[in-house]
Design a protein around this motif. Structure first.
Motif, PDB file in Angstrom:
ATOM      1  N   ASP A   1       0.842  -1.209   0.000  1.00 51.72           N
ATOM      2  CA  ASP A   1       0.000   0.000   0.000  1.00 51.72           C
ATOM      3  C   ASP A   1       0.867   1.244   0.000  1.00 51.72           C
TER       4      ASP A   1
ATOM      5  N   LEU B   1     -16.724  11.220  10.322  1.00 58.51           N
ATOM      6  CA  LEU B   1     -15.574  10.336  10.174  1.00 58.51           C
ATOM      7  C   LEU B   1     -15.013   9.956  11.546  1.00 58.51           C
TER       8      LEU B   1
ATOM      9  N   SER C   1     -17.270   7.603  13.427  1.00 60.54           N
ATOM     10  CA  SER C   1     -17.250   6.206  12.995  1.00 60.54           C
ATOM     11  C   SER C   1     -15.944   5.531  13.431  1.00 60.54           C
ATOM     12  N   VAL C   2     -14.838   6.295  13.440  1.00 63.91           N
ATOM     13  CA  VAL C   2     -13.572   5.734  13.921  1.00 63.91           C
ATOM     14  C   VAL C   2     -13.715   5.377  15.399  1.00 63.91           C
TER      15      VAL C   2
ATOM     16  N   SER D   1     -15.616   2.182  16.129  1.00 65.08           N
ATOM     17  CA  SER D   1     -14.881   0.925  15.983  1.00 65.08           C
ATOM     18  C   SER D   1     -13.821   0.751  17.069  1.00 65.08           C
TER      19      SER D   1
ATOM     20  N   ASP E   1     -10.289  10.822   0.471  1.00 59.43           N
ATOM     21  CA  ASP E   1     -10.603   9.399   0.369  1.00 59.43           C
ATOM     22  C   ASP E   1     -11.069   8.903   1.737  1.00 59.43           C
ATOM     23  N   LYS E   2     -12.323   8.454   1.783  1.00 56.85           N
ATOM     24  CA  LYS E   2     -12.933   8.147   3.076  1.00 56.85           C
ATOM     25  C   LYS E   2     -12.207   7.007   3.794  1.00 56.85           C
ATOM     26  N   SER E   3     -11.986   5.890   3.078  1.00 56.93           N
ATOM     27  CA  SER E   3     -11.428   4.732   3.779  1.00 56.93           C
ATOM     28  C   SER E   3      -9.978   4.999   4.197  1.00 56.93           C
ATOM     29  N   ARG E   4      -9.246   5.774   3.375  1.00 52.92           N
ATOM     30  CA  ARG E   4      -7.857   6.088   3.730  1.00 52.92           C
ATOM     31  C   ARG E   4      -7.796   6.979   4.974  1.00 52.92           C
TER      32      ARG E   4
ATOM     33  N   HIS F   1     -10.060   7.198   7.204  1.00 50.87           N
ATOM     34  CA  HIS F   1     -10.506   6.378   8.323  1.00 50.87           C
ATOM     35  C   HIS F   1      -9.300   5.641   8.906  1.00 50.87           C
ATOM     36  N   GLN F   2      -8.485   5.102   7.996  1.00 57.66           N
ATOM     37  CA  GLN F   2      -7.275   4.387   8.418  1.00 57.66           C
ATOM     38  C   GLN F   2      -6.340   5.311   9.206  1.00 57.66           C
TER      39      GLN F   2
END
Lengths: 436, 228
Positions: free
Chosen positions: A240, A262, A265-266, A269, A294-297, A299-300
């Protein structure tokens, strides 16, 4: 009348002589000659001292110039009108200055047409402070056939302001270093590629095994599965990272995001871990910011950072996340076509913070700091990889791919880690209000 | 006809010239060379986009073009203001007017570089055409011409300025050859777009080379005072 005139003239000239001699004494007062009694001897001594001093200074100047001339670094000096006054052999070679002869005073741009170098000189003079820049230098070539063989080099220049508007520039050739680090990264990602397939097969085998073994051995198999997963995660993260670095734009799927959503939601989890540690989240978003990212990035990114904060917080601690929109104070000469607003997000905890000597390196891949303390220092570990040493490097790479930055500090009040993120592409506020 | 054979000579005459004017002309020259460095850069990038099909750099070109444009306007204004404020003599006036013309040529080359990068984007989906290597040679020639003309400007070298013309012939010949290859292509399968685009690209390159020749001519004019 005549006599009076003569006396006045005499008086004035005596005054002048006295004044000059006081000035002279003041100047030579620096040298230790006062013990000399004889007037004539004193003078001779003064002159010989002065001469000695001059010789000494000349020698010093000569040896310094010689040092600079033969230095393994490139050096050049320009005057207030950007005319090249002097440059050493190495700089001549780096910038292919065949046209320039020592002693010649010419515009720097006449001998080397590099916009970047000229800008650096100007910037150093304007800010009156040391400036650094790294760029790819293409020597200009007047022969079409020779152009193919012409090699570009990565140069790093450091400009230093000198008196009278002059600027000195040190030049380093970074080409080799860059090639080596590129070759290293390539070798690593090749290796990661090669490892991924056998690892996936291993995981399948272990999974099959899991159902077929009984309890005492099953525990070992479960452990094996966990470790294989860890290894797969590590390899995937490395891939990645390489992908994000080599071509950031194609690997991001940007969309408008609300920061509050965002972070919520983090936190959702992460809540089970937080509850176990009894850590609270305090989130403030003064501007209700939206951002194109980028939402998922992202989030990471926040998952890694907040998870780290929770991990190193004391029980009943608080992790503070503060978001606000800023107008950056950046160089006006730089062309930044994108929106000039920046989203600032601070993540602050009350843990032990970073060790001072680790601060400059924590975003490097596999950086571990002091091994003895590595379990107690923040920043080594990462949620999904748990100490693989890639977590913060990935965070850094994702933010860089978005055109953002991240800075690590220790918070002066809480003493814990303080991570400050800046992200561009903030969406207009009026639009934001319409969305809600 | 003219005693002075270079701008340097004009600039370095402290007794005959107002020092402020000399400084202003020097600053003007510096800005033109800065602009020239940017134009060279955008030509290099558009070459890379077109020949090496490297689209990651295409985004940089509009930014460069913006900077070039800003320089163009600024230099033009400065030239005018020098003419108004200092009322320069014949030689200085010749130099300033040549500068004014020359930046126009430079700006045009920058524009064509941007056009080339746009062509590169449109060409990307198609397979590389067999005449690309020849276009690469043509583009390198044109770049060498630009470098020579800027070098001649920096050195105020009349010989260098005049040598550009022979290079221009090489570009013109290459243009004719590639044009023939493209025009006489038979049995075209699929779209003709790549051929049209390549024809446009060689046209751009030919124009760029022409503008570089013009710069050379203007430099020769500054030096000799004769317009060829």
């Amino acid at each position: 009348m005549l006599l009076l005139g003569i006396f006045i003239g005499l008086g004035v000239s005596i005054c002048l002589w006295l004044w000059y001699s006081i000035q002279f004494h003041r100047y030579f007062g620096r040298f230790d000659y006062s013990k000399r009694k004889s007037f004539a001897l004193g003078w001779r001594y003064k002159f010989s001292r002065l001469k000695e001093r001059q010789q000494c200074l000349e020698q010093q100047l000569f040896s310094l110039q010689n040092l600079l001339e033969n230095a393994p670094l490139g050096y050049l000096q320009v005057d207030e009108e950007n005319q090249l006054l002097w440059c050493n052999q190495e700089a001549c070679q780096m910038l292919s200055l065949e046209k320039w002869q020592p002693g010649q005073v010419r515009l720097l741009l006449e001998v080397v047409r590099s916009y970047e170098l000229d800008r650096l000189v100007e910037k150093t003079r304007d800010h009156n402070s040391s400036q650094q820049k790294e760029w790819v230098f293409h020597p200009s070539c007047e022969n079409a056939e020779a152009m193919l063989e012409q090699k570009s080099v990565v140069l790093r220049a450091t400009g230093l302001p000198l008196p009278q508007g002059q600027v000195g520039v040190f030049l380093e050739n970074r080409q080799q270093l860059l090639e080596i680090s590129q070759a290293r990264d390539r070798a690593f990602s090749d290796l990661a590629h090669e490892l991924r397939t056998p690892l996936t097969s291993m995981r399948l085998v272990v999974e099959t095994l899991q159902d077929r073994v009984d309890s005492p051995i099953a525990r070992w198999v479960n452990l094996l599965l966990k470790e294989v997963d860890r290894l797969i995660d590590l390899v995937q993260s490395w891939l990645d990272l390489t992908r994000l670095e080599s071509n950031p734009a194609t690997h991001l799927k940007c969309q408008p995001l609300e920061i509050k959503n965002l972070i919520d939601s983090v936190w959702e989890s992460l809540e089970p871990i937080a509850q176990r540690q009894k850590v609270q989240l305090a989130f403030t978003d003064t501007d209700n910011a939206w951002i194109n990212a980028d939402k998922s990035r992202l989030h990471q990114v926040f998952f890694n950072l907040i998870h780290n904060s929770i991990k190193y917080s004391p029980p009943n601690g608080v992790v503070r996340v503060e978001a606000n929109v800023n107008i950056p104070l950046e160089d006006k000469n730089q062309i930044e076509p994108e929106s000039s607003l920046l989203l600032e997000i601070n993540i602050i905890d009350s843990g032990v913070g970073f060790a001072q000597e680790d601060l400059p390196h924590i975003f490097q891949r596999f950086y571990r700091g002091d091994k003895a303390r590595s379990r107690s220092i923040k920043g080594e570990g990462d949620s999904t990889l748990d100490g693989s040493g890639l977590g913060l490097a990935i965070v850094h790479q994702i933010l860089t791919a978005h055109g953002g930055t991240i800075k690590a500090m220790n918070h002066p009040q809480t003493g814990g880690a303080w991570l400050q993120i800046h992200l561009p592409q903030v969406m207009a506020k009026s639009v934001v209000q319409d969305y809600i | 006809m003219f005693e002075i054979t270079s701008v340097k000579a004009i600039v370095n005459r402290p007794h005959f010239i107002k020092p402020k004017l000399a400084r202003d002309i020097r600053r003007l020259e510096r800005d033109i060379l800065r602009m020239g460095a940017l134009v060279e850069q955008s030509f290099r990038l558009s070459h890379q986009a077109l020949i090496a099909r490297d689209l990651s750099i295409v985004k940089q070109l509009p930014l460069l073009e913006e900077k070039i444009d800003r320089f163009y306007k600024q230099i033009e204004l400065e030239c005018t203001s020098i003419m108004i404020v200092h009322s320069p003599n014949e030689q200085d006036l010749r130099c300033i007017s040549a500068f004014m013309q020359l930046v126009r040529d430079l700006e045009r080359i920058g524009d064509y570089a941007e056009d080339l990068s746009e062509i590169a984007v449109k060409l990307f989906p198609y397979e590389a055409h067999p005449c690309i290597p020849e276009i690469a040679v043509m583009s390198r020639h044109a770049q060498a011409m630009l470098a020579t003309s800027l070098g001649a400007l920096a050195d105020l070298d009349e010989v260098g300025a005049n040598s550009i013309k022979s290079l221009d012939d090489a570009v013109d010949e290459a243009y004719d050859r590639v044009y023939d290859t493209l025009a006489n292509q038979r049995d075209i399968q699929g779209s003709v777009e790549p051929i049209v685009l390549l024809a446009l690209a060689i046209r751009c390159l030919e124009r760029m080379a022409d503008h570089a020749t013009n710069i050379g001519k203007r430099v020769a004019y500054i030096v000799t005072g004769q317009r060829t």
